[in-house]
Design a protein around this motif. Structure first.
Motif, mmCIF file in Angstrom:
data_model
loop_
_atom_site.group_PDB
_atom_site.id
_atom_site.type_symbol
_atom_site.label_atom_id
_atom_site.label_comp_id
_atom_site.label_asym_id
_atom_site.label_seq_id
_atom_site.Cartn_x
_atom_site.Cartn_y
_atom_site.Cartn_z
ATOM 1 N N THR A 80 34.496 52.508 32.192
ATOM 2 C CA THR A 80 35.720 52.393 31.406
ATOM 3 C C THR A 80 36.258 50.970 31.480
ATOM 4 N N LEU A 81 37.181 50.674 30.599
ATOM 5 C CA LEU A 81 37.811 49.357 30.597
ATOM 6 C C LEU A 81 38.608 49.142 31.873
ATOM 7 N N ASP A 82 39.268 50.185 32.327
ATOM 8 C CA ASP A 82 40.029 50.090 33.570
ATOM 9 C C ASP A 82 39.109 49.801 34.752
ATOM 10 N N ALA A 83 37.962 50.461 34.788
ATOM 11 C CA ALA A 83 37.005 50.216 35.862
ATOM 12 C C ALA A 83 36.462 48.795 35.796
ATOM 13 N N ALA A 84 36.228 48.301 34.604
ATOM 14 C CA ALA A 84 35.735 46.925 34.452
ATOM 15 C C ALA A 84 36.773 45.918 34.933
ATOM 16 N N ARG A 85 38.031 46.197 34.674
ATOM 17 C CA ARG A 85 39.083 45.292 35.141
ATOM 18 C C ARG A 85 39.195 45.321 36.656
ATOM 19 N N HIS A 86 39.074 46.500 37.255
ATOM 20 C CA HIS A 86 39.126 46.589 38.713
ATOM 21 C C HIS A 86 37.938 45.867 39.340
ATOM 22 N N ALA A 87 36.774 46.030 38.757
ATOM 23 C CA ALA A 87 35.579 45.369 39.298
ATOM 24 C C ALA A 87 35.674 43.857 39.149
ATOM 25 N N SER A 88 36.173 43.377 38.022
ATOM 26 C CA SER A 88 36.262 41.932 37.822
ATOM 27 C C SER A 88 37.351 41.303 38.681
ATOM 28 N N GLU A 89 38.308 42.111 39.158
ATOM 29 C CA GLU A 89 39.284 41.590 40.111
ATOM 30 C C GLU A 89 38.632 41.272 41.443
ATOM 31 N N PHE A 90 37.588 42.029 41.799
ATOM 32 C CA PHE A 90 36.989 41.857 43.122
ATOM 33 C C PHE A 90 35.766 40.950 43.113
ATOM 34 N N VAL A 91 34.808 41.221 42.259
ATOM 35 C CA VAL A 91 33.574 40.419 42.284
ATOM 36 C C VAL A 91 33.787 39.094 41.570
ATOM 37 N N ARG A 92 32.936 38.152 41.878
ATOM 38 C CA ARG A 92 33.049 36.810 41.309
ATOM 39 C C ARG A 92 31.963 36.611 40.258
ATOM 40 N N ASP A 143 31.245 36.606 35.694
ATOM 41 C CA ASP A 143 31.089 37.555 34.597
ATOM 42 C C ASP A 143 29.688 38.142 34.558
ATOM 43 N N ASP A 144 28.691 37.353 34.993
ATOM 44 C CA ASP A 144 27.327 37.863 35.002
ATOM 45 C C ASP A 144 27.170 39.004 36.006
ATOM 46 N N VAL A 145 27.908 38.933 37.097
ATOM 47 C CA VAL A 145 27.856 39.989 38.111
ATOM 48 C C VAL A 145 28.495 41.269 37.570
ATOM 49 N N VAL A 146 29.628 41.128 36.891
ATOM 50 C CA VAL A 146 30.292 42.293 36.303
ATOM 51 C C VAL A 146 29.390 42.919 35.235
ATOM 52 N N HIS A 147 28.757 42.063 34.440
ATOM 53 C CA HIS A 147 27.854 42.573 33.402
ATOM 54 C C HIS A 147 26.689 43.345 34.027
ATOM 55 N N LYS A 148 26.127 42.821 35.113
ATOM 56 C CA LYS A 148 25.012 43.497 35.775
ATOM 57 C C LYS A 148 25.463 44.832 36.371
ATOM 58 N N LEU A 149 26.678 44.871 36.924
ATOM 59 C CA LEU A 149 27.208 46.125 37.472
ATOM 60 C C LEU A 149 27.303 47.203 36.407
ATOM 61 N N PHE A 150 27.798 46.833 35.238
ATOM 62 C CA PHE A 150 28.096 47.830 34.213
ATOM 63 C C PHE A 150 26.916 48.129 33.305
ATOM 64 N N THR A 151 25.834 47.368 33.390
ATOM 65 C CA THR A 151 24.668 47.668 32.563
ATOM 66 C C THR A 151 23.493 48.116 33.430
ATOM 67 N N MET A 202 31.861 49.283 44.010
ATOM 68 C CA MET A 202 31.665 48.535 42.767
ATOM 69 C C MET A 202 30.635 49.221 41.868
ATOM 70 N N VAL A 203 29.577 49.752 42.451
ATOM 71 C CA VAL A 203 28.586 50.478 41.643
ATOM 72 C C VAL A 203 29.218 51.732 41.050
ATOM 73 N N GLN A 204 30.080 52.385 41.813
ATOM 74 C CA GLN A 204 30.770 53.569 41.295
ATOM 75 C C GLN A 204 31.651 53.190 40.109
ATOM 76 N N LEU A 205 32.327 52.053 40.195
ATOM 77 C CA LEU A 205 33.120 51.587 39.054
ATOM 78 C C LEU A 205 32.222 51.293 37.862
ATOM 79 N N GLY A 206 31.049 50.708 38.123
ATOM 80 C CA GLY A 206 30.111 50.432 37.042
ATOM 81 C C GLY A 206 29.631 51.704 36.366
ATOM 82 N N LYS A 207 29.461 52.764 37.153
ATOM 83 C CA LYS A 207 29.030 54.031 36.571
ATOM 84 C C LYS A 207 30.122 54.668 35.720
ATOM 85 N N GLU A 208 31.390 54.425 36.076
ATOM 86 C CA GLU A 208 32.487 54.957 35.255
ATOM 87 C C GLU A 208 32.425 54.367 33.854
#
Length: 161
Positions: A56-68, A70-78, A48-54
């Motif tokens: 991209t929109l595709d990586a964000a969609r893959h990460a949001s499919e797995f983690v629960r 929106d705040d978690v996805v935001h923290k991963l990507f920022t 998931m951290v690797q996806l956050g480092k990418e």
């Protein structure tokens, strides 16, 4: 989803548990669980951290499919993507803590490295060894000292004439 340890659970329960644990790890940056679960969570958390480092929109969609959440996805990507932008891998650390009283299961903390309030500081990078000056192979050998005379350069031969 890949080959995971069974962890004594059916497939759907196992995936749901891993999703929740990865989300809680990202949210709190340290959780305590059994060693077997922590090893599986570490695999998915690093992905998931690797996806956050990418980033991209595709990586964000893959990460949001797995983690629960929106705040978690935001923290991963920022926050986490910025923190580990120069690190090539190994974003989590597993620290064995104790044996659980009820069933004697080995427990461990899993946490992100390079953060505040770490249980154990990350090891500093090992510096490269200093550069050595190449030596003349004949200058220090016993054979050259025993059988050969002193090394004479061409300049010293012409100076004598």
């Amino acid at each position: 989803m890949g080959n995971f340890r069974k962890l004594g659970r059916p497939y759907n329960h196992r995936i749901s548990m891993l999703r929740t644990m990865v989300s809680q790890l990202v949210k709190h940056e340290r959780i305590e669980t059994t060693v077997a679960k922590a090893k599986e969570v570490r695999r998915k958390a690093d992905q998931m951290v690797q996806l956050g480092k990418e980033g991209t929109l595709d990586a964000a969609r893959h990460a949001s499919e797995f983690v629960r959440g929106d705040d978690v996805v935001h923290k991963l990507f920022t926050e986490l993507a910025y923190r580990y932008k120069d690190r090539a891998g190994g974003y989590t650390r597993l620290l064995r803590t104790r044996i659980r009283v009820g069933d004697a299961a080995p427990m461990a903390y899993i946490e992100f490295v390079d953060r505040e309030n770490e249980l154990r500081e990350a090891k500093p990078a090992t510096p490269p060894p200093p550069q050595r000056v190449p030596l003349d192979p004949w200058s220090k050998s016993r054979a050259s000292q025993q059988w050969a005379g002193p090394k004479v350069s061409k300049d010293s031969e012409t100076d004598g004439l």
